[in-house]
Design an enzyme around this catalytic site. Structure first.
Site, short mmCIF file in Angstrom:
data_model
loop_
_atom_site.label_atom_id
_atom_site.label_comp_id
_atom_site.label_asym_id
_atom_site.label_seq_id
_atom_site.Cartn_x
_atom_site.Cartn_y
_atom_site.Cartn_z
CE1 TYR A 80 -3.99 -2.02 5.41
CE2 TYR A 80 -3.22 0.17 4.78
CZ TYR A 80 -3.68 -1.09 4.44
OH TYR A 80 -3.81 -1.43 3.11
CB THR A 129 -0.90 0.01 1.26
OG1 THR A 129 -1.54 1.28 1.40
CG2 THR A 129 -0.09 -0.24 2.52
#
Length: 343
Positions: free
Chosen positions: A163, A123
């Site tokens: 995350y 990501t």
């Protein structure tokens, strides 16, 4: 080829499974079916025909991973906890799925003979808030001041939020297993991917979420000022990149690539709402709230390395992709709950 897709009943996984089945590959899916829409996606994949094997399992379970990985040539490791907000509320769950799960995939591959190729979907959050990258406001949107081609892979990593830490740590493990154990591995640091079979929600998948809310005539909340921009990439373009990177594994193994729409495919939140209201003739009421932790005012991928190494460029414009996603949502309202109007 025989291909394993972890998280193969999810949004990207189901679209990837379709493409692989169309090429004649044998596809193995490992998924715990915990996310909304995965059972419907799996039924759709099964309806396509072809050589498909489904393992109802979890990447957090080493035995499940080993069983699914037997005899495969390549692994597309997509299974993940995908929302920053959820990671803040449940950091242990985020850690176990994203980091421990990825470690199980790597260890299973390391002990296979020969080890399969792994492509891991990371990501842009591995770059953190990017506070050191100057941004300016131009024409009602935030933009990079000094990065006209977008953010390159050479930007220092700065894991922000649980995350960011879990995906970023897995990102680095993937690359190191290529270096230390010769497990052929590729990392895609992805920007905003969107397309059919995406069950967008407020916490993740914002393009789909905005369109779902508009179709159902429900309001949304914008966190921040709405001027933040992202480069958006239609899912078929992502899958093209995956196929090409695997084909060129002699070049791509051990490398990370920023994968998104690039500077030519950027949109702000407010610009996307304008598209929904003007081009699609839908209403989308919205209100504002405070910025979310770690949110970037700007994220745009520099995708030139992918072009250099495996000849990939996106094909779909945002307008084309948005309309395709809208058409799929409109035709599948039953997946999203009841609308305030009857069709």
């Amino acid at each position: 080829m025989k291909i394993l897709i972890t998280g193969g009943a999810g949004f990207i996984g189901s679209n990837l499974a379709r493409r692989c089945l169309e090429t004649g590959a044998e596809v193995v899916i490992l998924d715990n079916l915990s996310r909304k829409g995965t059972e419907a996606n799996l039924d759709w994949i099964k309806s396509l025909g072809g050589r498909l094997v489904f393992h109802h399992g979890d990447v957090r379970n080493m035995e499940s991973v080993r069983a699914a990985m037997k005899g495969v040539d390549a692994v597309f490791h997509l299974a993940a906890q995908v929302a920053v907000t959820t990671s803040v509320l449940k950091p242990r769950h985020d850690f176990e799925v994203n980091l421990e799960g990825s470690f199980n995939v790597l260890e299973s591959a390391r002990h296979a003979d020969p080890p399969p190729l792994i492509l891991f979907t990371s990501t842009n959050k591995v770059y953190g808030k990017m506070d050191g990258i100057p941004v300016v406001e131009r024409n009602g949107r935030w933009e990079y001041r000094d990065l006209p081609t977008g953010n390159p892979e050479t930007t220092p990593l700065d894991f922000y939020s649980p995350y960011g830490c879990s995906k970023g740590s897995a990102d680095q493990y993937i690359l190191d297993y290529a270096r230390i154990y010769c497990v052929p591995s590729i990392v895609f640091r992805m920007s905003c991917i969107y397309g059919p079979r995406q069950m967008g929600c407020e916490d993740q998948g914002w393009v789909a979420y905005f369109l779902i809310q508009a179709v159902l005539r429900k309001p949304i909340t914008l966190y921040g000022d709405g001027k933040q921009i992202r480069d958006v990439l239609y899912v078929d373009d992502l899958i093209d990149a995956m196929m090409l990177a695997v084909e060129k594994k002699e070049v791509t193994s051990g490398h990370a690539y920023n994968i998104g729409g690039g500077p030519e495919r950027t949109v702000s939140l407010l610009e996307f709402i304008e598209f929904i209201q003007s081009d699609l003739n839908l209403q989308l009421p919205y209100s504002f709230d405070e910025w979310r932790p770690g949110d970037q005012k700007v994220y745009v991928s520099d995708i030139r390395k992918a072009d250099r190494d495996f000849g990939w460029k996106p094909r779909y414009s945002p307008g084309q992709g948005f309309k395709l996603l809208h058409d799929w949502i409109d035709a599948n309202r039953n997946l999203f709950g009841q609308s305030e109007i009857t069709r």
